[in-house]
Design a protein around this motif. Structure first.
Motif, PDB file in Angstrom:
ATOM      1  N   LEU A   1      46.830  41.215  48.820  1.00  0.00           N
ATOM      2  CA  LEU A   1      46.220  40.042  48.182  1.00  0.00           C
ATOM      3  C   LEU A   1      44.735  40.281  47.939  1.00  0.00           C
ATOM      4  N   ALA A   2      44.060  40.900  48.903  1.00  0.00           N
ATOM      5  CA  ALA A   2      42.635  41.223  48.718  1.00  0.00           C
ATOM      6  C   ALA A   2      42.459  42.211  47.562  1.00  0.00           C
ATOM      7  N   ASP A   3      43.353  43.204  47.489  1.00  0.00           N
ATOM      8  CA  ASP A   3      43.277  44.169  46.393  1.00  0.00           C
ATOM      9  C   ASP A   3      43.547  43.498  45.046  1.00  0.00           C
ATOM     10  N   LEU A   4      44.447  42.513  45.035  1.00  0.00           N
ATOM     11  CA  LEU A   4      44.750  41.799  43.796  1.00  0.00           C
ATOM     12  C   LEU A   4      43.526  41.025  43.306  1.00  0.00           C
ATOM     13  N   ILE A   5      42.794  40.434  44.247  1.00  0.00           N
ATOM     14  CA  ILE A   5      41.574  39.696  43.883  1.00  0.00           C
ATOM     15  C   ILE A   5      40.531  40.639  43.282  1.00  0.00           C
ATOM     16  N   HIS A   6      40.459  41.869  43.805  1.00  0.00           N
ATOM     17  CA  HIS A   6      39.433  42.814  43.363  1.00  0.00           C
ATOM     18  C   HIS A   6      39.928  43.761  42.280  1.00  0.00           C
ATOM     19  N   ALA A   7      41.188  43.648  41.842  1.00  0.00           N
ATOM     20  CA  ALA A   7      41.740  44.571  40.845  1.00  0.00           C
ATOM     21  C   ALA A   7      40.968  44.469  39.532  1.00  0.00           C
ATOM     22  N   GLU A   8      40.657  45.623  38.936  1.00  0.00           N
ATOM     23  CA  GLU A   8      39.905  45.658  37.684  1.00  0.00           C
ATOM     24  C   GLU A   8      40.710  46.266  36.542  1.00  0.00           C
ATOM     25  N   THR A   9      41.803  46.960  36.858  1.00  0.00           N
ATOM     26  CA  THR A   9      42.612  47.576  35.813  1.00  0.00           C
ATOM     27  C   THR A   9      44.060  47.113  35.947  1.00  0.00           C
ATOM     28  N   GLU A  10      44.851  47.353  34.899  1.00  0.00           N
ATOM     29  CA  GLU A  10      46.235  46.917  34.892  1.00  0.00           C
ATOM     30  C   GLU A  10      47.052  47.629  35.967  1.00  0.00           C
ATOM     31  N   ALA A  11      46.849  48.933  36.134  1.00  0.00           N
ATOM     32  CA  ALA A  11      47.598  49.674  37.152  1.00  0.00           C
ATOM     33  C   ALA A  11      47.238  49.191  38.556  1.00  0.00           C
ATOM     34  N   GLN A  12      45.960  48.889  38.790  1.00  0.00           N
ATOM     35  CA  GLN A  12      45.557  48.336  40.079  1.00  0.00           C
ATOM     36  C   GLN A  12      46.219  46.989  40.322  1.00  0.00           C
ATOM     37  N   ARG A  13      46.287  46.161  39.278  1.00  0.00           N
ATOM     38  CA  ARG A  13      46.923  44.844  39.415  1.00  0.00           C
ATOM     39  C   ARG A  13      48.393  44.983  39.798  1.00  0.00           C
ATOM     40  N   LYS A  14      49.105  45.900  39.134  1.00  0.00           N
ATOM     41  CA  LYS A  14      50.528  46.088  39.422  1.00  0.00           C
ATOM     42  C   LYS A  14      50.734  46.527  40.864  1.00  0.00           C
ATOM     43  N   GLN A  15      49.942  47.503  41.316  1.00  0.00           N
ATOM     44  CA  GLN A  15      50.092  47.999  42.674  1.00  0.00           C
ATOM     45  C   GLN A  15      49.777  46.913  43.691  1.00  0.00           C
ATOM     46  N   ALA A  16      48.687  46.183  43.478  1.00  0.00           N
ATOM     47  CA  ALA A  16      48.297  45.122  44.412  1.00  0.00           C
ATOM     48  C   ALA A  16      49.330  44.007  44.430  1.00  0.00           C
ATOM     49  N   MET A  17      49.889  43.674  43.262  1.00  0.00           N
ATOM     50  CA  MET A  17      50.888  42.612  43.198  1.00  0.00           C
ATOM     51  C   MET A  17      52.134  42.996  43.979  1.00  0.00           C
ATOM     52  N   LEU A  18      52.571  44.238  43.847  1.00  0.00           N
ATOM     53  CA  LEU A  18      53.737  44.706  44.598  1.00  0.00           C
ATOM     54  C   LEU A  18      53.484  44.629  46.097  1.00  0.00           C
TER      55      LEU A  18
END
Length: 500
Positions: free
Chosen positions: A155-172
Motif C-alpha cells: 500500500l505504501a508503494d502504491l501511494i508512492h508509485a510513479e510509473t505504470e509498472a510500479q503501480r501494477k506491482q504495488a497493487m498486486l
C-alpha cells in the motif's frame, strides 16, 4: 486420556504461531485529512476509533441510524458555538467492516483551507478524539488484522508509485499476492513444527510412525526449493520498486551529457565542446515505457590527467558503476569503426579493450548488464555508415535525435528494462524489499541447520534441533508481521503520510 491431554497441550503451544498478534490499540479515536493538502474541489477527512459515532452525532446531529457505506448530505456544525461550517457528504463504516477494522467515518467537504481547518478544529473539540500521526490509520488496520505487513508495504508503494509498472506491482502486493506465498510457507512450517513436537513428546509412548521425521524432511526440502526459486529473481521486484540505476559512462566528449538530455527530453546537464565538462554525478529520474530509470551522467574516464578535480570525478564515476543495475557504455562511432578495422576484432573484443582503456576491471563488472552504444553517427560518411550497419551495435546521434536510428534504439532500451524488471504478475510475485530477501535467506539457513543436525546417523538432542525449525518460522513471520518488532514497524510506517 493423559496422552490426549498432552497432544492438545502441544498443538495449543504451536497454535500461537498461527494466530495473529494481539491488537495493542487504545480507546483513543483519531482523525485526519486523508486527501491532499491545498485548495481543491473536495477534501476527505477520516475518523476512526470507538468514539466515531459520537463524533458524528456531535457534528451532524444524527436523528436516526445511518446506513453503513451510504453517502448522506449533511450540515456540519461546530460542537461549541453550533455554527454551520459546511454542507457535505458523510459516510459511516461500522467495524469490523472498515479499512481499520474499527468504527470509522468520512466527511467529504469543500476543499478550501478554511473549511478544512474549521472541521479539524471541531473534531479536536470532541472529547476522546485526537489528530492521527503519520500512517496511523494503516497501522490500526495492521493491528486489527485487516492487512499483514507485506500488504501494508504494498500500500505504501502504491501511494508512492510513479510509473505504470510500479503501480501494477504495488497493487498486486497490496491485495495479498506476496502475502499468500509467504503465508503458505508459514502454515507448512507450523505444521512441520507441530508434527516434530508431537514426535518428541509421544513417539515412545504412542507408537507414532517412524516415517514422520522422514516425511518432515521431505517437506522442508520442498520448502527450501520453493524459497530458492523465489529468491532467484535477479532482484527484478526491487529494481522496479526503486528504479533501475543506469550509469552512462565513456571517454571524455563522447556525448554522455547530450545522451542524458536526449533521454530525459530536457536540459539536465551542461553540454559544451570542451572535454571533461561533467565532473560530478548528475542524476535524473525518468519514466521510460512505464519503468522507472535513474540515469546517472558521469565524468569522462581516461588516464591522461593530473587534475585533482577530474580525478575525483572519475573516482566517483567508478563508484557509480559498482552500484549500477545497468551500464550504458557510450563510444564514438568513428573510433569504433577504426578500432575494429585495425585489429580485425569483434564487437565483444572491442568492448573488453575499451573497458581496459577506461581503466575499468571487466571482471568486477561481470554481473552487471552492459549495453554498448555508439554515438555521433551524424558525422559518418555514407560509406562509414554502411560499414557500421553491418555491425550489430546500437547506433544513435545525440546531436540529431530525429534520425531513423533512434526508434529502434528506444525500443531496444525498453526491452532491456523489461528484462531487468520483469512483468508483475499475481502468479509469480517478486520480492520488493531487501528485508524480505534477508529473512528468506535466514529461513533457509535455519532449515538447513536443522536438516544437517538431524541426520539419522548423528542422533542429536532433537528438542534442541527443533529450535532451528522455530527460528525458520520466525523469519517468515517477521516478513508478514506475525512476530511483533517495533524496529520493523517503525521502518515500515515512517514513509506513510498523515491521513493514511
Amino acid at each position: 486420556m493423559n496422552t490426549i491431554y498432552k497432544l492438545v497441550k502441544t498443538f495449543k503451544y504451536f497454535h500461537r504461531y498461527a494466530s495473529s498478534i494481539s491488537n495493542p490499540l487504545t480507546d483513543c479515536t483519531i482523525f485526519s485529512l486523508s486527501s491532499g493538502y491545498g485548495k481543491c474541489g473536495v477534501s476527505v477527512i477520516r475518523v476512526s476509533g470507538p468514539r466515531t459515532k459520537y463524533a458524528l452525532q456531535t457534528l451532524v446531529g444524527l436523528r436516526h441510524e445511518l446506513k453503513p457505506r451510504y453517502a448522506y448530505l449533511k450540515s456540519i456544525y461546530h460542537p461549541e458555538n453550533k455554527e454551520l461550517i459546511d454542507k457535505g457528504l458523510v459516510l459511516w463504516f461500522p467495524g469490523p467492516a472498515s479499512f481499520t477494522g474499527e468504527d470509522s467515518c468520512e466527511f467529504q467537504v469543500h476543499g478550501s483551507l478554511a473549511v478544512i481547518a474549521a472541521i479539524m478544529d471541531a473534531l479536536g473539540k470532541v472529547p476522546g478524539l485526537r489528530p492521527a500521526t503519520a500512517g496511523e490509520f494503516t497501522k490500526r488496520a495492521f493491528f486489527g488484522g485487516k492487512l499483514d505487513l507485506t500488504e501494508v508495504e504494498g500500500l505504501a508503494d502504491l501511494i508512492h508509485a510513479e510509473t505504470e509498472a510500479q503501480r501494477k506491482q504495488a497493487m498486486l502486493q497490496s491485495t495479498g499476492a506476496l502475502s499468500r506465498v509467504y503465508d503458505n510457507w508459514r502454515r507448512r512450517l507450523i505444521r512441520c513444527a507441530a508434527h516434530l513436537e508431537a514426535y518428541i513428546d509421544f513417539a515412545e509412548e504412542e507408537n507414532i510412525e517412524d516415517d514422520v521425521v522422514m516425511q518432515l524432511n521431505k517437506e522442508l526440502r520442498r520448502i527450501i526449493t520453493e524459497i530458492r526459486e523465489h529468491l532467484n529473481d535477479q532482484r527484478q521486484g526491487e529494481m522496479l520498486r526503486n528504479g533501475v540505476r543506469t550509469a552512462i559512462v565513456g571517454a571524455p566528449n563522447v556525448g554522455k551529457s547530450s545522451f542524458l538530455n536526449m533521454m530525459c527530453q530536457r536540459e539536465v546537464a551542461i553540454v559544451t565542446p570542451i572535454a571533461g565538462t561533467t565532473r560530478d554525478i548528475i542524476e535524473s529520474t525518468h519514466n521510460f515505457g512505464g519503468y522507472p530509470v535513474i540515469f546517472a551522467d558521469t565524468a569522462g574516464l581516461h588516464k591522461q590527467t593530473q587534475d585533482i578535480v577530474e580525478l575525483e570525478g572519475m573516482s566517483r564515476a567508478k563508484e557509480c558503476l559498482q552500484n549500477a543495475d545497468l551500464i550504458l557504455l557510450l563510444t564514438d562511432a568513428r573510433e569504433l569503426l577504426a578500432n575494429i578495422a585495425n585489429n580485425n576484432g569483434t564487437l565483444k573484443e572491442y568492448q573488453s579493450s575499451y573497458l581496459q582503456q577506461l581503466d575499468l576491471d571487466e571482471n568486477a563488472l561481470a554481473d552487471k548488464r552492459i549495453q554498448l552504444i555508439t554515438n555521433k553517427i551524424d558525422l559518418l560518411s555514407t560509406t562509414e555508415l554502411q560499414r557500421l550497419t553491418q555491425i550489430d551495435v546500437l547506433r544513435i546521434s545525440c546531436k540529431e535525435p530525429n534520425t531513423v536510428e533512434l526508434q529502434p534504439f528506444l525500443q531496444h532500451f525498453e526491452g532491456v528494462l523489461r528484462e531487468l524488471c520483469g512483468q508483475p504478475s499475481a502468479e509469480h510475485p517478486r520480492i520488493t524489499h531487501t528485508r524480505y530477501r534477508q529473512q528468506l535467506e535466514r529461513c533457509i539457513e535455519h532449515i538447513n541447520i536443522f536438516l544437517d543436525e538431524y541426520a539419522p546417523d548423528i542422533y542429536p538432542d532433537i528438542a534442541i534441533s527443533a529450535q532451528k525449525l522455530r527460528n525458520a518460522l520466525k523469519c517468515i513471520e517477521r516478513i508478514t508481521g506475525h512476530v511483533s518488532s517495533n524496529d520493523i514497524l517503525d521502518v515500515v510506517f515512517k514513509d506513510f503520510c498523515i491521513g493514511k
